[in-house]
Scaffold this active site. Structure first.
Site: not given
Ligand code: MOS
Length: 758
Positions: A478, A642, A646, A718-719
């Site tokens: 996703g 990079r 975006p 993401g994290e």
């Molecule tokens: Mo992430 S917690 O490595 O899906």
């Protein structure tokens, strides 16, 4: 801001690119794991223990077996052999957080543990049958004690991933330096158990054809799942195929296999029919992972000017009785700030809970809540601006590993964030800032996250209709992997995005990385580029060898490929031929190339420290009369190398900030001290941030390519966006209310005393 080297003016790299799979999702055509229909499919519903500690004494399935549509009630006596799996042989094989196979023994270690499985012709019949199974237990009091002390104080502790030293990092003499430091912070921070709540529930559809096993599962790592299942069912790996086309998010809960998967596979084997098992939202809280509770003591010693002299970070997370999940809260501690004396040490506390697992930003998210909160407390004690305190303690190198950073622009993040937020207008005194009758609180925190690569392989085809295809056995959870891979190939092959077919999520494809650690993009870039280069090399060879191409008298090195065209270097691209025309002239459907890149994470002696950085500036509003606290404004700056897309990147960071608001103000899995059950195990009682809880976010990316990670310089996103948010919110809350909250989530009760005083 530096300029990035785009391959061509028309390149799609770095462009705001909507998801190529968006139309499939909004029209309902995207097939998620439990959407695939199979003739004769049966439905399975687990029966769960209603105690958290003890033994199963008696299981009565007689009534359930007679119920309509029921095909079988499986239990330890009739499910067939399910073997244990072990780690390996590869670095990312055989990983699972709950090692004991389902129904292996009668020992109950957590509430909701599977003790039997009802299979019927419909889901409803299976559920009714599961409800009709009777169990009796020999029950003992469960241990879900909230105070976490290490239950094993030896130097090395066995974790799910093997033996690990409890002393994670040490330099100098932190105790002595702390004792003699003129300014000190010594506080304990607590983050609660949190449960992943992706929209798509976990589940498995399993079917056997002789000794060939195929499963459809919403997995964040199909190749690891294959390796675990091959071991559990005594099959060679090549007999197992895992398919994951779309995932309705995972946040880590779908990284490693859970026991329900093996139950579905075993039931399908016994019945000779496809079996579908989708667990309930409630089961997601019990038996399919969660972020563990953490208790972290942070000690900071500093000079009167704000230079850190000592940092000690000691943390404990709770783990399951049978398993050893470790939440690596200290990952960022050794390098985040410059400090000569440091110790990072951890421990595990066993509890009667289902196994914890990675949840978005595992380790760094709870860890940075503690260390960044301590930094903010130190700044307040010193009466130094918290941004300034961080500037004062910026390291020149990674002092933990004693190697340079590949590309670190943390101070520029803070600078840009402060500017966009208007931080210079901050008055530091508690409750001193007001607007429209509301008290404002401003807070800041930094964040960091690992960068690097998993091993990755890909295949690229250029085809005679002018289209291209890229295939890899990674998966899109996703986050935009379909789109990123299309962008990479569109750029390389010189074709529009809609001419690129992306095929993911099948173990019959070249092995791709797990969708974890925010590392897929960084890992895939070199593999896809190499594959595309090899396809192009093959194309140039075709041009010079196949009759009728118009380049028969040329040597491959006289030719070039750019923007989808083959041409003689000396003549320039205008006189070239498109690859589609060239292939048609040669009577070929396609040329193809494979690409493979190595991982970076297992390097014994890395030369550079690979991480991403960022910061959050938060404004809360506080209404003392009604004890109403709102997050009103967030400015986030991320240094993640990079940025390939975006639009997808901002979407990731925004989603992460939403989770950060949930972490600070709402999320908290509560275990019943009497029976060990997660009590708020549904979306009504487990509160998460929703649109009404979140303001507009102002997200900025620095754009410094990090070519130590890959040729494009793209690190992951993401994290990182979740790390630091809660610390910025608690700092802002203190600034508004004068209440220092060190145990998340912030509750209204925490803030009431000051509202009464006000
Ligand atoms: Mo992430 S917690 O490595 O899906």
């Amino acid at each position: 801001m530096p300029t990035t080297q785009q391959n061509a003016a028309s390149s799609v790299i770095g462009q705001q690119t909507p998801r190529i799979d968006g139309p499939l999702k909004v029209t309902g055509k995207a097939m998620y794991a439990s959407d695939f229909p199979f003739p004769g499919i049966l439905y399975a519903v687990p029966v769960q223990a209603t105690i958290a500690n003890g033994r199963l004494q008696k299981l009565d399935t007689s009534e359930a077996e007679k119920m309509p549509g029921v095909r079988a009630i499986f239990h330890r006596g009739n499910i067939g052999k399910i073997f244990r799996s072990v780690l390996g042989p590869g670095q990312l094989e055989g990983i699972t957080d709950e090692r004991r196979p389902p129904l292996e023994d009668d020992v109950i270690r957590y509430y909701g543990q599977y003790i039997a499985l009802a299979v019927a012709d419909t889901f409803e019949n299976a559920r009714a049958a599961a409800d009709a199974v009777r169990a009796s237990y020999n029950e003992q009091k469960p241990n879900v004690n909230l105070d976490l002390q290490p239950d094993n104080k030896s130097d090395v502790v066995e974790t799910t991933r093997g033996p690990r030293k409890r002393l994670q990092s040490e330099r100098g003499d932190p105790e002595t330096a702390f004792t003699s430091a003129p300014v000190k912070v010594d506080q304990t921070y607590v983050t609660p158990a949190e449960t992943h709540n992706p929209i798509e529930l976990q589940g498995t559809t399993a079917m056997w054809d002789g000794s060939m096993l195929t499963i459809y599962e919403e997995s964040q790592g199909i190749f690891n799942l294959r390796s675990v299942l091959a071991q559990m069912f005594g099959l060679p790996k090549e007999n197992v195929r895992v398919i994951t086309k779309f995932v309705g998010s995972g946040f880590g809960s779908k990284l490693w296999p859970w026991t329900h998967c093996a139950l579905a596979v075993a039931a399908a084997r016994q019945l000779g029919k496809p079996v579908k098992l989708v667990i309930s939202r409630k089961m997601m809280f019990q038996s399919a992972g969660h972020r563990p509770r953490t208790q972290q003591r942070v000690r900071l010693g500093a000079t009167g000017e704000g230079k850190l002299v000592s940092l000690m970070h000691e943390y404990v997370n709770d783990r399951a009785m049978l398993d050893g999940y470790r939440e690596s809260c200290g990952e960022a501690t050794p390098y985040h700030y410059s400090v000569p004396n440091l110790r990072v040490k951890w421990g595990l506390a066993s509890r009667n809970i289902g196994s914890p697992t990675a949840m978005r930003g595992p380790g760094a998210v709870p860890g940075l809540f503690a260390t960044e909160s301590a930094m903010n407390e130190l700044a307040d004690q010193l009466e130094i601006d918290p941004v300034q305190l961080r500037v004062l303690n910026e390291p020149k190198i990674d002092e933990g590993k004693k190697i340079p950073f590949s590309s670190r622009h943390y101070l520029e993040c803070l600078q840009l964030g402060a500017e966009k937020f208007g931080w210079s207008k901050r008055t530091s005194e508690v409750g001193s800032m007001k607007r429209d009758g509301l008290i404002l609180g401003w807070g800041v925190a930094g964040c960091a996250w690992i960068a690097g690569r998993f091993p990755a392989e890909a295949n690229v085809e250029l085809r005679n209709d002018g289209s291209a295809r890229v295939a890899s056995g990674t998966q899109d959870i996703g986050t935009g992997t379909y789109t990123i891979l299309a962008q990479l190939v569109a750029d390389k092959a010189g074709v529009p995005l809609n001419k690129v077919e992306v095929v993911l999520g099948d173990t019959s494809l070249p092995p791709g990385p797990i969708s974890g650690g925010s590392l897929v993009t960084g890992s895939m870039v070199p593999a896809v580029f190499t594959a595309a280069d090899n396809a192009i090399t093959s194309l140039l060879k075709v041009a010079t060898t196949a009759p009728g191409t118009g380049f028969e008298n040329r040597k491959p090195d006289e030719l070039a490929f750019e923007t989808g065209r083959v041409f003689v270097k000396a003549d320039g691209p205008a006189n070239g031929v498109s690859f589609a025309d060239l292939l048609r002239r040669a009577n070929m459907r396609l040329v193809t190339g494979n690409g493979k890149s190595e991982g970076t994470l297992d390097e014994k002696k890395p030369k550079v420290s690979l991480h991403s950085y960022g910061c959050h500036f938060v404004e809360v509003t506080w209404q003392p009369a009604t004890a109403r606290l709102r997050v009103n404004r967030v400015v986030t700056v991320i240094d993640a190398g990079r940025i390939i897309n975006p639009l997808a990147g901002r979407n990731q960071i925004e989603g992460a900030i939403v989770m950060g608001i949930g972490m600070a103000l709402l999320e908290h899995t509560i275990y019943d001290p009497q029976n060990g059950a997660p009590i708020n195990s549904n979306l009504a009682d487990y509160l998460m941030a929703v649109n009404a809880d979140v303001p507009q976010f102002d997200v900025h990316f620095l754009d410094y390519p990090d070519t130590d990670v890959n040729p494009l310089g793209a690190r992951g996103i993401g994290e990182i966006g979740l790390a630091g948010v809660a610390a910025a919110i608690t700092a802002a809350t203190y600034h508004a209310t004068g209440v220092r909250v060190r145990e998340l989530p912030i509750r209204i009760e925490d803030l009431l005393p000051s509202s009464i005083l006000a």
